[in-house]
Design a protein around this motif. Sequence first.
Motif, short mmCIF file in Angstrom:
data_model
loop_
_atom_site.label_atom_id
_atom_site.label_comp_id
_atom_site.label_asym_id
_atom_site.label_seq_id
_atom_site.Cartn_x
_atom_site.Cartn_y
_atom_site.Cartn_z
N GLY A 1 0.82 -1.21 0.00
CA GLY A 1 0.00 0.00 0.00
C GLY A 1 0.86 1.26 0.00
O GLY A 1 0.41 2.32 -0.42
N GLN A 2 2.08 1.13 0.45
CA GLN A 2 3.06 2.21 0.37
C GLN A 2 4.28 1.60 -0.29
O GLN A 2 5.14 1.01 0.38
CB GLN A 2 3.38 2.77 1.74
N CYS B 1 -7.31 -4.83 -8.66
CA CYS B 1 -6.48 -4.59 -7.48
C CYS B 1 -7.37 -4.09 -6.34
O CYS B 1 -8.58 -4.02 -6.48
CB CYS B 1 -5.39 -3.58 -7.80
N LEU C 1 -6.41 1.18 -3.93
CA LEU C 1 -5.89 2.29 -3.12
C LEU C 1 -4.54 2.75 -3.65
O LEU C 1 -4.36 2.86 -4.85
CB LEU C 1 -5.84 1.86 -1.65
N GLY D 1 0.02 3.14 -3.42
CA GLY D 1 1.20 2.29 -3.54
C GLY D 1 1.24 1.52 -4.84
O GLY D 1 1.05 2.07 -5.92
N GLU E 1 -1.95 1.85 -7.02
CA GLU E 1 -2.06 3.09 -7.79
C GLU E 1 -1.08 3.11 -8.95
O GLU E 1 -1.43 3.50 -10.07
CB GLU E 1 -1.82 4.30 -6.88
N ASN F 1 -8.01 5.25 -5.93
CA ASN F 1 -6.99 6.12 -6.54
C ASN F 1 -7.52 6.67 -7.87
O ASN F 1 -8.49 6.13 -8.42
CB ASN F 1 -5.64 5.39 -6.67
N HIS G 1 -10.12 -6.03 4.96
CA HIS G 1 -9.13 -6.95 4.38
C HIS G 1 -9.76 -8.17 3.74
O HIS G 1 -9.13 -8.84 2.92
CB HIS G 1 -8.12 -7.39 5.46
N ASN H 1 -9.61 -9.06 0.04
CA ASN H 1 -8.50 -9.77 -0.58
C ASN H 1 -8.96 -11.10 -1.19
O ASN H 1 -8.44 -11.54 -2.21
CB ASN H 1 -7.38 -10.03 0.44
N THR I 1 -0.43 -8.47 1.24
CA THR I 1 -0.05 -9.09 -0.02
C THR I 1 0.11 -10.59 0.15
O THR I 1 -0.34 -11.38 -0.68
CB THR I 1 1.26 -8.47 -0.53
#
Length: 155
Positions: free
Chosen positions: A13-14, A39, A42, A44, A47, A73, A86, A89, A108
């Motif tokens: 995410g980052q 995806c 969001l 990271g 995006e 995003n 979550h 996912n 992930t």
Amino acid sequence: MARRLLIGVVGAGQASEKGARLAEKVGRRLAEAGAVLVCGGLGGVMEAACRGAVRAGGETIGLLPGPDPAAANDHVTLALPTGLGHARNVLIAQVSAALIAVDGEYGTLSEIAIGLKLGRPVVAIGSRWQVPGIRPVETAEEAVELALRLAEKRP
């Protein structure tokens, strides 16, 4: 009309600078191949991958964790707010014909594990995970080529 492959891109995410560059290349390559990128919608890796896909004229689906489609995003072309946190996912892995992992941490890893459990091919760029079933590659180009090839072989 032929159905287009949905390929999941999962990751941090980052994202690191390198991870973002790789993800953007993955998104671009998927769009050029005619696949739809799925995806978490969001920041990271998500995006960056969406940005690459959209710049190449592709479509992106963001399965958002929260209830607000505006949280997506700017490069998500179809935002689907799940309100599942979550747990979304599972949806990403379920709808994807294959998954490509770039960077990432526990979220992930959960997507990878669910994908493998569901029988989805999982390709990881520069994988640091020692998980049986992950197919490691070194480049974005290799990742997309392998993911598409494996996805097309699925029943």
